[in-house]
Design a protein around this motif. Structure first.
Motif, PDB file in Angstrom:
ATOM      1  N   MET A 106       0.818  -1.211   0.000  1.00  7.15           N
ATOM      2  CA  MET A 106       0.000   0.000   0.000  1.00  7.15           C
ATOM      3  C   MET A 106       0.859   1.271   0.000  1.00  7.15           C
ATOM      4  SD  MET A 106      -2.961  -1.114  -0.426  1.00  7.15           S
ATOM      5  CE  MET A 106      -3.976   0.313  -0.121  1.00  7.15           C
ATOM      6  N   LEU A 107       2.099   1.182   0.450  1.00 10.42           N
ATOM      7  CA  LEU A 107       2.996   2.341   0.365  1.00 10.42           C
ATOM      8  C   LEU A 107       3.281   2.643  -1.108  1.00 10.42           C
ATOM      9  CD1 LEU A 107       4.895   4.491   1.582  1.00 10.42           C
ATOM     10  CD2 LEU A 107       6.653   2.711   1.695  1.00 10.42           C
ATOM     11  N   SER A 108       3.603   1.605  -1.857  1.00  8.73           N
ATOM     12  CA  SER A 108       3.861   1.793  -3.287  1.00  8.73           C
ATOM     13  C   SER A 108       2.609   2.254  -4.014  1.00  8.73           C
ATOM     14  CB  SER A 108       4.368   0.483  -3.902  1.00  8.73           C
ATOM     15  OG  SER A 108       5.547   0.068  -3.261  1.00  8.73           O
ATOM     16  N   MET A 109       1.470   1.694  -3.652  1.00 14.27           N
ATOM     17  CA  MET A 109       0.210   2.133  -4.247  1.00 14.27           C
ATOM     18  C   MET A 109      -0.032   3.607  -3.920  1.00 14.27           C
ATOM     19  SD  MET A 109      -3.590   0.629  -3.738  1.00 14.27           S
ATOM     20  CE  MET A 109      -5.004   1.436  -4.459  1.00 14.27           C
ATOM     21  N   GLY A 110       0.338   3.998  -2.714  1.00 14.12           N
ATOM     22  CA  GLY A 110       0.203   5.390  -2.312  1.00 14.12           C
ATOM     23  C   GLY A 110       1.018   6.330  -3.187  1.00 14.12           C
ATOM     24  N   PHE A 111       2.189   5.873  -3.654  1.00 12.94           N
ATOM     25  CA  PHE A 111       2.988   6.691  -4.572  1.00 12.94           C
ATOM     26  C   PHE A 111       2.219   6.933  -5.867  1.00 12.94           C
ATOM     27  CE2 PHE A 111       7.120   4.747  -2.687  1.00 12.94           C
ATOM     28  CZ  PHE A 111       7.029   5.575  -1.582  1.00 12.94           C
ATOM     29  N   LEU A 112       1.593   5.870  -6.390  1.00  8.38           N
ATOM     30  CA  LEU A 112       0.789   6.034  -7.609  1.00  8.38           C
ATOM     31  C   LEU A 112      -0.410   6.943  -7.346  1.00  8.38           C
ATOM     32  CD1 LEU A 112       0.566   2.691  -9.629  1.00  8.38           C
ATOM     33  CD2 LEU A 112       1.631   4.843 -10.287  1.00  8.38           C
ATOM     34  N   GLY A 113      -1.011   6.813  -6.166  1.00  6.54           N
ATOM     35  CA  GLY A 113      -2.130   7.691  -5.804  1.00  6.54           C
ATOM     36  C   GLY A 113      -1.697   9.139  -5.727  1.00  6.54           C
ATOM     37  N   GLN A 114      -0.532   9.386  -5.153  1.00  7.53           N
ATOM     38  CA  GLN A 114       0.018  10.747  -5.084  1.00  7.53           C
ATOM     39  C   GLN A 114       0.236  11.291  -6.495  1.00  7.53           C
ATOM     40  OE1 GLN A 114       4.054  10.916  -3.650  1.00  7.53           O
ATOM     41  NE2 GLN A 114       3.942  13.112  -3.235  1.00  7.53           N
ATOM     42  N   TYR A 115       0.773  10.460  -7.352  1.00  6.80           N
ATOM     43  CA  TYR A 115       1.018  10.846  -8.744  1.00  6.80           C
ATOM     44  C   TYR A 115      -0.294  11.159  -9.462  1.00  6.80           C
ATOM     45  CZ  TYR A 115       2.826  10.211 -13.550  1.00  6.80           C
ATOM     46  OH  TYR A 115       3.182  10.365 -14.867  1.00  6.80           O
ATOM     47  N   LEU A 116      -1.285  10.299  -9.275  1.00  6.92           N
ATOM     48  CA  LEU A 116      -2.583  10.518  -9.898  1.00  6.92           C
ATOM     49  C   LEU A 116      -3.208  11.820  -9.405  1.00  6.92           C
ATOM     50  CD1 LEU A 116      -4.735   9.397 -11.789  1.00  6.92           C
ATOM     51  CD2 LEU A 116      -5.615   8.052  -9.874  1.00  6.92           C
ATOM     52  N   ASP A 117      -3.075  12.103  -8.117  1.00  7.13           N
ATOM     53  CA  ASP A 117      -3.585  13.356  -7.566  1.00  7.13           C
ATOM     54  C   ASP A 117      -2.882  14.555  -8.197  1.00  7.13           C
ATOM     55  OD1 ASP A 117      -5.232  14.819  -5.554  1.00  7.13           O
ATOM     56  OD2 ASP A 117      -3.252  15.352  -4.751  1.00  7.13           O
ATOM     57  N   LYS A 118      -1.579  14.420  -8.423  1.00  7.61           N
ATOM     58  CA  LYS A 118      -0.823  15.499  -9.066  1.00  7.61           C
ATOM     59  C   LYS A 118      -1.303  15.711 -10.499  1.00  7.61           C
ATOM     60  CE  LYS A 118       3.890  16.847 -10.217  1.00  7.61           C
ATOM     61  NZ  LYS A 118       5.301  16.512 -10.132  1.00  7.61           N
ATOM     62  N   ILE A 119      -1.566  14.619 -11.221  1.00 11.48           N
ATOM     63  CA  ILE A 119      -2.066  14.729 -12.595  1.00 11.48           C
ATOM     64  C   ILE A 119      -3.447  15.386 -12.600  1.00 11.48           C
ATOM     65  CG2 ILE A 119      -2.870  13.416 -14.604  1.00 11.48           C
ATOM     66  CD1 ILE A 119      -0.700  11.298 -13.851  1.00 11.48           C
ATOM     67  N   ALA A 120      -4.316  14.938 -11.703  1.00 14.83           N
ATOM     68  CA  ALA A 120      -5.698  15.442 -11.655  1.00 14.83           C
ATOM     69  C   ALA A 120      -5.755  16.898 -11.232  1.00 14.83           C
ATOM     70  CB  ALA A 120      -6.532  14.583 -10.708  1.00 14.83           C
ATOM     71  N   GLY A 121      -4.977  17.253 -10.223  1.00 13.91           N
ATOM     72  CA  GLY A 121      -4.959  18.631  -9.735  1.00 13.91           C
ATOM     73  C   GLY A 121      -6.347  19.177  -9.488  1.00 13.91           C
ATOM     74  N   ASP A 122      -6.569  20.416  -9.883  1.00 15.98           N
ATOM     75  CA  ASP A 122      -7.869  21.069  -9.726  1.00 15.98           C
ATOM     76  C   ASP A 122      -8.753  20.905 -10.955  1.00 15.98           C
ATOM     77  OD1 ASP A 122      -7.099  22.030  -7.229  1.00 15.98           O
ATOM     78  OD2 ASP A 122      -6.262  23.873  -8.074  1.00 15.98           O
ATOM     79  N   VAL A 123      -8.239  20.213 -11.983  1.00 17.32           N
ATOM     80  CA  VAL A 123      -8.942  20.097 -13.253  1.00 17.32           C
ATOM     81  C   VAL A 123      -9.852  18.865 -13.295  1.00 17.32           C
ATOM     82  CG1 VAL A 123      -8.631  19.880 -15.761  1.00 17.32           C
ATOM     83  CG2 VAL A 123      -7.054  21.303 -14.416  1.00 17.32           C
ATOM     84  N   TYR A 124      -9.415  17.770 -12.673  1.00 16.16           N
ATOM     85  CA  TYR A 124     -10.119  16.492 -12.775  1.00 16.16           C
ATOM     86  C   TYR A 124     -10.521  15.940 -11.407  1.00 16.16           C
ATOM     87  CZ  TYR A 124      -8.020  16.308 -17.442  1.00 16.16           C
ATOM     88  OH  TYR A 124      -7.640  16.587 -18.730  1.00 16.16           O
TER      89      TYR A 124
END
Length: 135
Positions: A59-77
């Protein structure tokens, strides 16, 4: 801020490189998650298992992908869907790089393929996500 829809559809998404995993990070994550399995935090114990050393919590590694996805989504998505599959173990000393590729989409909904790679370019987690433009 997020990456604008036009950028996601037509350009490469910037990757996210995490610092090398440390044993201290694993102990801190155990405290945050409540997962004190010795294979993650007890180096002496882990050396004497078939794994031959400690491994990071999945889940730590999954959290890295989640952090990345949040960065991609930002305020737009908004994230509509996020799924992963664990492929390989992550160990202290590993450096994880998160990458994404647009599979398909339009100006309202984007489908992404996500991967977390170790320093040897091995996929440790693969997944996908769907982003929706915020209204």
């Amino acid at each position: 801020m997020g990456i604008e829809s036009k950028t996601l559809l037509n350009k490469e998404i910037p990757k996210l490189v995490k610092e090398s995993i440390t044993q201290v990070q694993l102990v801190k994550y155990a405290g945050a998650s409540g997962d004190y399995n010795r294979i993650h935090i007890d180096e002496e114990f882990a050396k004497n298992t078939p794994l031959k050393g400690t491994i990071a919590h999945g889940m730590l590694s999954m959290g890295f992908l989640g952090q990345y996805l949040d960065k991609i989504a930002g305020d737009v998505y908004d994230v509509k869907n996020f799924k992963v599959r664990f492929r390989s173990m992550v160990r202290p000393g590993d450096t994880i790089t998160c990458i994404a590729e647009v599979l398909n989409g339009d100006h309202q909904e984007i489908s992404l393929e996500l991967k977390a790679l170790n320093q040897y370019n091995d996929t440790v987690i693969s997944g996908n996500a769907v982003l929706l433009v915020k209204e």
